[in-house]
Design an enzyme around this catalytic site. Structure first.
Site, PDB file in Angstrom:
ATOM      1  N   VAL A 207       0.836  -1.198   0.000  1.00 27.25           N
ATOM      2  CA  VAL A 207       0.000   0.000   0.000  1.00 27.25           C
ATOM      3  C   VAL A 207       0.876   1.255   0.000  1.00 27.25           C
ATOM      4  O   VAL A 207       0.529   2.274  -0.616  1.00 27.25           O
ATOM      5  CB  VAL A 207      -0.949   0.001   1.219  1.00 27.25           C
ATOM      6  CG1 VAL A 207      -1.749   1.299   1.290  1.00 27.25           C
ATOM      7  CG2 VAL A 207      -1.891  -1.199   1.173  1.00 27.25           C
ATOM      8  N   CYS A 208       2.023   1.168   0.657  1.00 35.39           N
ATOM      9  CA  CYS A 208       2.865   2.355   0.867  1.00 35.39           C
ATOM     10  C   CYS A 208       3.240   3.091  -0.417  1.00 35.39           C
ATOM     11  O   CYS A 208       3.076   4.317  -0.493  1.00 35.39           O
ATOM     12  CB  CYS A 208       4.116   1.977   1.653  1.00 35.39           C
ATOM     13  SG  CYS A 208       3.761   1.369   3.325  1.00 35.39           S
ATOM     14  N   PRO A 209       3.735   2.416  -1.470  1.00 26.79           N
ATOM     15  CA  PRO A 209       4.106   3.191  -2.661  1.00 26.79           C
ATOM     16  C   PRO A 209       2.924   3.887  -3.326  1.00 26.79           C
ATOM     17  O   PRO A 209       3.091   4.959  -3.914  1.00 26.79           O
ATOM     18  CB  PRO A 209       4.743   2.150  -3.588  1.00 26.79           C
ATOM     19  CG  PRO A 209       4.247   0.831  -3.100  1.00 26.79           C
ATOM     20  CD  PRO A 209       4.076   0.991  -1.628  1.00 26.79           C
TER      21      PRO A 209
END
Length: 211
Positions: free
Chosen positions: A50-52
């Site tokens: 999810v982070c990118p």
């Protein structure tokens, strides 16, 4: 404990620029010395899932934040070296190439601890008599909006799997700026250009009657 209405912690943290320059950033000073608002968003780990998507979403909105006199800063507990490797990884390979705002590298976890956003707990081991850490010891998806005086005017924390809606932070910056400049308060679902209210009973009644 909620930090809204309080001064952001006066803690300086390692960070890295898009070019790989090692920095030392104090978020409180970024706001007060530059007379700007700051959005600081934490994410759990580099090279994850999810982070990118979030880092690219904040990059896509960077111009909108800049129009609003707002500095964007990302943060995790990864090292500068890992940040730089991720910055040099192509978007189509899960990387964040193209991100231009600075990334904090809170490897000491001093700031994350002060904000109480780490997924960690102490557990006493009766056999050894030691306290052991449980949890991932990385941060939840915490977001802070800080005004020009260093005061936190919004905080939110998402669990790991839940990505943020970047447009909501733009809306909150708009609403807070409206309060600062117009002296009015912003009702539910307020957006720039919509009616606001005076902070009194008659104004609320009039607003409710017409919406």
């Amino acid at each position: 404990m909620a930090l809204v209405g309080k001064q952001f912690p006066n803690i300086t943290v390692d960070a890295i620029s898009e070019m790989g320059d090692n920095l030392r950033i104090n978020v409180l000073e970024e706001a007060t010395k530059n007379n700007k608002k700051v959005i600081l968003f934490w994410y759990p780990k580099d090279f994850t899932f999810v982070c990118p998507t979030e880092l690219h979403a904040f990059q896509a909105a960077l111009g909108e934040f800049e129009k609003r006199n707002t500095i964007v800063i990302g943060a995790s507990c990864d090292t500068n070296e890992v940040h730089f490797a991720w910055l040099n990884t192509a978007k189509n390979n899960g990387g964040i190439e193209g991100v231009t705002y600075p990334l904090l590298a809170d490897t000491t976890r001093n700031l994350a601890n002060a904000l109480d956003i780490l997924d960690v707990a102490d557990e006493f081991n009766e056999e050894t008599g030691d306290y052991l850490l449980t949890g991932s010891n990385v941060t939840f998806r915490a977001t802070y909006l800080i005004d020009e005086t260093g005061k936190i005017f919004h905080e939110s924390v998402n669990d790991m799997p839940l990505g943020r809606n970047v447009n909501e932070y733009l809306r909150l910056v708009d609403a807070y700026t409206h309060v600062q400049t117009k002296g009015e308060v912003c009702p539910a679902n307020w957006e720039e250009g919509k009616d606001a209210m005076s902070a009194d009973r008659n104004s609320t009644a009039s607003y409710l009657a017409s919406h």
